[in-house]
Design a protein around this motif. Structure first.
Motif, PDB file in Angstrom:
ATOM      1  N   LYS A 296       0.836  -1.200   0.000  1.00  5.80           N
ATOM      2  CA  LYS A 296       0.000   0.000   0.000  1.00  5.80           C
ATOM      3  C   LYS A 296       0.883   1.267   0.000  1.00  5.80           C
ATOM      4  CE  LYS A 296      -3.845  -2.298   2.416  1.00  5.80           C
ATOM      5  NZ  LYS A 296      -4.675  -2.279   3.658  1.00  5.80           N
TER       6      LYS A 296
ATOM      7  N   TYR B 232     -12.634  -2.866  -2.853  1.00  3.24           N
ATOM      8  CA  TYR B 232     -13.169  -2.794  -1.482  1.00  3.24           C
ATOM      9  C   TYR B 232     -14.700  -2.708  -1.490  1.00  3.24           C
ATOM     10  CZ  TYR B 232      -8.470  -2.203   0.544  1.00  3.24           C
ATOM     11  OH  TYR B 232      -7.169  -2.385   0.969  1.00  3.24           O
TER      12      TYR B 232
ATOM     13  N   LEU C 213     -16.724  -2.969   1.711  1.00  2.00           N
ATOM     14  CA  LEU C 213     -16.458  -2.035   2.822  1.00  2.00           C
ATOM     15  C   LEU C 213     -17.106  -0.669   2.607  1.00  2.00           C
ATOM     16  CD1 LEU C 213     -12.668  -2.799   3.457  1.00  2.00           C
ATOM     17  CD2 LEU C 213     -14.646  -3.680   4.719  1.00  2.00           C
TER      18      LEU C 213
ATOM     19  N   PHE D 133     -15.130   4.171   7.969  1.00  2.00           N
ATOM     20  CA  PHE D 133     -13.749   4.521   7.604  1.00  2.00           C
ATOM     21  C   PHE D 133     -13.506   4.474   6.098  1.00  2.00           C
ATOM     22  CE2 PHE D 133     -13.679  -0.089   8.591  1.00  2.00           C
ATOM     23  CZ  PHE D 133     -13.138  -0.601   7.419  1.00  2.00           C
TER      24      PHE D 133
ATOM     25  N   LEU E  15     -10.169   5.279   3.901  1.00  2.00           N
ATOM     26  CA  LEU E  15      -9.469   4.181   3.216  1.00  2.00           C
ATOM     27  C   LEU E  15      -9.169   4.565   1.769  1.00  2.00           C
ATOM     28  CD1 LEU E  15      -8.453   1.219   3.127  1.00  2.00           C
ATOM     29  CD2 LEU E  15     -10.826   0.503   2.704  1.00  2.00           C
TER      30      LEU E  15
ATOM     31  N   TYR F  93      -6.391   7.172   1.713  1.00  2.00           N
ATOM     32  CA  TYR F  93      -5.117   6.482   1.988  1.00  2.00           C
ATOM     33  C   TYR F  93      -4.616   5.757   0.746  1.00  2.00           C
ATOM     34  CZ  TYR F  93      -2.629   2.290   3.975  1.00  2.00           C
ATOM     35  OH  TYR F  93      -1.776   1.255   4.265  1.00  2.00           O
TER      36      TYR F  93
ATOM     37  N   ARG G 214      -1.816 -14.824   4.184  1.00  2.00           N
ATOM     38  CA  ARG G 214      -2.565 -14.113   5.235  1.00  2.00           C
ATOM     39  C   ARG G 214      -1.839 -14.225   6.568  1.00  2.00           C
ATOM     40  NH1 ARG G 214      -6.806 -10.478   4.340  1.00  2.00           N
ATOM     41  NH2 ARG G 214      -7.822 -11.115   6.279  1.00  2.00           N
TER      42      ARG G 214
ATOM     43  N   THR H 283      -5.413  -7.736  10.492  1.00  2.00           N
ATOM     44  CA  THR H 283      -5.753  -6.443   9.885  1.00  2.00           C
ATOM     45  C   THR H 283      -5.303  -5.286  10.780  1.00  2.00           C
ATOM     46  OG1 THR H 283      -7.673  -7.458   8.843  1.00  2.00           O
ATOM     47  CG2 THR H 283      -7.680  -5.059   9.017  1.00  2.00           C
TER      48      THR H 283
ATOM     49  N   ARG I   8       2.729  -6.921   9.004  1.00  2.00           N
ATOM     50  CA  ARG I   8       2.074  -5.854   9.779  1.00  2.00           C
ATOM     51  C   ARG I   8       2.635  -5.795  11.205  1.00  2.00           C
ATOM     52  NH1 ARG I   8      -3.871  -7.390   7.348  1.00  2.00           N
ATOM     53  NH2 ARG I   8      -3.867  -5.941   5.563  1.00  2.00           N
TER      54      ARG I   8
ATOM     55  N   VAL J 182      -4.296   0.494  12.296  1.00  2.00           N
ATOM     56  CA  VAL J 182      -5.099  -0.197  11.277  1.00  2.00           C
ATOM     57  C   VAL J 182      -5.271   0.620   9.999  1.00  2.00           C
ATOM     58  CG1 VAL J 182      -7.349   0.602  12.155  1.00  2.00           C
ATOM     59  CG2 VAL J 182      -7.186  -1.612  10.951  1.00  2.00           C
ATOM     60  N   SER J 183      -5.207   1.935  10.105  1.00  2.00           N
ATOM     61  CA  SER J 183      -5.417   2.778   8.922  1.00  2.00           C
ATOM     62  C   SER J 183      -4.165   2.891   8.056  1.00  2.00           C
ATOM     63  CB  SER J 183      -5.854   4.179   9.352  1.00  2.00           C
ATOM     64  OG  SER J 183      -4.807   4.800  10.079  1.00  2.00           O
TER      65      SER J 183
ATOM     66  N   ASN K 280      -1.657  -0.003   7.380  1.00  2.00           N
ATOM     67  CA  ASN K 280      -1.158  -1.353   7.684  1.00  2.00           C
ATOM     68  C   ASN K 280      -0.345  -2.001   6.558  1.00  2.00           C
ATOM     69  OD1 ASN K 280      -3.310  -1.875   6.056  1.00  2.00           O
ATOM     70  ND2 ASN K 280      -4.400  -3.204   7.490  1.00  2.00           N
TER      71      ASN K 280
ATOM     72  N   HIS L 269      -1.756  -5.437   1.509  1.00  2.00           N
ATOM     73  CA  HIS L 269      -3.013  -6.156   1.290  1.00  2.00           C
ATOM     74  C   HIS L 269      -2.690  -7.589   0.906  1.00  2.00           C
ATOM     75  CE1 HIS L 269      -6.973  -7.269  -0.181  1.00  2.00           C
ATOM     76  NE2 HIS L 269      -6.356  -7.779  -1.236  1.00  2.00           N
ATOM     77  N   ALA L 270      -3.522  -8.522   1.370  1.00  2.55           N
ATOM     78  CA  ALA L 270      -3.447  -9.910   0.909  1.00  2.55           C
ATOM     79  C   ALA L 270      -4.873 -10.446   0.767  1.00  2.55           C
ATOM     80  CB  ALA L 270      -2.668 -10.766   1.913  1.00  2.55           C
TER      81      ALA L 270
HETATM   82  P1  IDP Z   1      -7.760  -6.940   5.394  1.00  2.00           P
HETATM   83  O1  IDP Z   1      -7.023  -5.871   4.630  1.00  2.00           O
HETATM   84  O2  IDP Z   1      -6.888  -7.502   6.509  1.00  2.00           O
HETATM   85  O3  IDP Z   1      -8.337  -8.017   4.523  1.00  2.00           O
HETATM   86  P2  IDP Z   1     -10.400  -5.660   5.674  1.00  2.00           P
HETATM   87  O4  IDP Z   1     -11.360  -5.826   6.815  1.00  2.00           O
HETATM   88  O5  IDP Z   1     -10.785  -6.214   4.349  1.00  2.00           O
HETATM   89  O6  IDP Z   1      -8.987  -6.232   6.169  1.00  2.00           O
HETATM   90  O7  IDP Z   1     -10.132  -4.099   5.547  1.00  2.00           O
HETATM   91  C1  IDP Z   1      -9.483  -3.586   4.423  1.00  2.00           C
HETATM   92  C2  IDP Z   1      -8.563  -2.458   4.837  1.00  2.00           C
HETATM   93  O8  IDP Z   1      -9.347  -1.367   5.348  1.00  2.00           O
HETATM   94  C3  IDP Z   1      -7.590  -2.783   5.967  1.00  2.00           C
HETATM   95  O9  IDP Z   1      -6.450  -3.480   5.539  1.00  2.00           O
HETATM   96  C4  IDP Z   1      -7.269  -1.399   6.480  1.00  2.00           C
HETATM   97  O10 IDP Z   1      -6.325  -0.740   5.621  1.00  2.00           O
HETATM   98  C5  IDP Z   1      -8.611  -0.686   6.340  1.00  2.00           C
HETATM   99  N1  IDP Z   1      -9.370  -0.729   7.602  1.00  2.00           N
HETATM  100  C6  IDP Z   1     -10.021  -1.784   8.133  1.00  2.00           C
HETATM  101  N2  IDP Z   1     -10.596  -1.481   9.292  1.00  2.00           N
HETATM  102  C7  IDP Z   1     -10.306  -0.165   9.519  1.00  2.00           C
HETATM  103  C8  IDP Z   1     -10.619   0.764  10.574  1.00  2.00           C
HETATM  104  O11 IDP Z   1     -11.309   0.454  11.546  1.00  2.00           O
HETATM  105  N3  IDP Z   1     -10.118   2.019  10.418  1.00  2.00           N
HETATM  106  C9  IDP Z   1      -9.367   2.404   9.363  1.00  2.00           C
HETATM  107  N4  IDP Z   1      -9.064   1.571   8.354  1.00  2.00           N
HETATM  108  C10 IDP Z   1      -9.513   0.305   8.437  1.00  2.00           C
END
Ligand code: IDP
Length: 162
Positions: free
Chosen positions: A20, A60, A63, A68, A72, A75, A96, A102, A113, A120-121, A123, A126-127
């Motif tokens: 990312k 995404y 989501l 958020f 996202l 970012y 993973r 996450t 990570r 989390v914002s 991280n 991606h996988a």
């Molecule tokens: P993953 O990337 O581990 O599969 P997902 O739940 O699919 O997790 O979320 C996608 C991406 O969204 C996360 O990797 C992270 O960058 C962002 N994200 C997830 N939850 C939050 C949050 O609570 N706040 C801010 N960003 C978040």
């Protein structure tokens, strides 16, 4: 569960890994590639791009209702990403585990990570989270000509084929 032996098709499982924008800015691309190479997976696609918003909204799609989500998108469009396709036995589940939870606060040390991030914002990587999800994401980010069909010389050393 999965079998100890590796059939030709099981050996060709693929996943999408992306560094990312924070990972690219922090010059972590090389270290992340190195982890997948040394684990024994095969790189079959690689490119750098500034991800268009419509591509990210498809990536995404699950989501879009999250609070958020606008952050996202911001970012993920803040700079270039490096997107890769890695191939090998059980690559979706193993990658993973290599990437970690996450939320970096819950990610084990030794994971990408868990070693390189705190929030989390931001991280770093991606996988894909399932084989079906990986297939969908690979089609979204790559066209067929960008995926290279090649034999790695150690393919039957890292995996026992039936
Ligand atoms: P993953 O990337 O581990 O599969 P997902 O739940 O699919 O997790 O979320 C996608 C991406 O969204 C996360 O990797 C992270 O960058 C962002 N994200 C997830 N939850 C939050 C949050 O609570 N706040 C801010 N960003 C978040």
């Amino acid at each position: 569960g999965f079998s100890y032996y590796c059939t030709a098709s099981a050996g060709r499982e693929r996943t999408l890994i992306a560094v990312k924008p924070d990972g690219v800015q922090r010059r972590l691309v090389g270290q992340i590639i190195q982890r997948f190479e040394q684990r024994g997976f095969k790189l079959v696609g690689l490119k750098m791009l500034k991800a268009p918003e419509d591509l990210l909204s498809q990536h995404y799609h699950n989501l879009q209702k999250k609070s958020f989500y606008p952050y996202l998108l911001c970012y993920m469009t803040s700079g270039p990403v490096v997107v890769m396709v890695w191939e090998g036995f059980n690559v979706v589940q193993t990658s993973r585990m290599m990437v970690g939870s996450t939320n970096p606060a819950e990610a084990q040390p030794g994971t990408v990570r868990g070693d390189f991030s705190i929030h989390v914002s931001r991280n770093v990587v991606h996988a894909s989270d399932s084989v079906a999800g990986a297939e969908r994401e690979i089609q979204l980010w790559f066209n067929g000509r960008e995926l290279i069909d090649w034999d790695c010389c150690d393919h039957n050393i890292v995996c026992e084929f039936t």
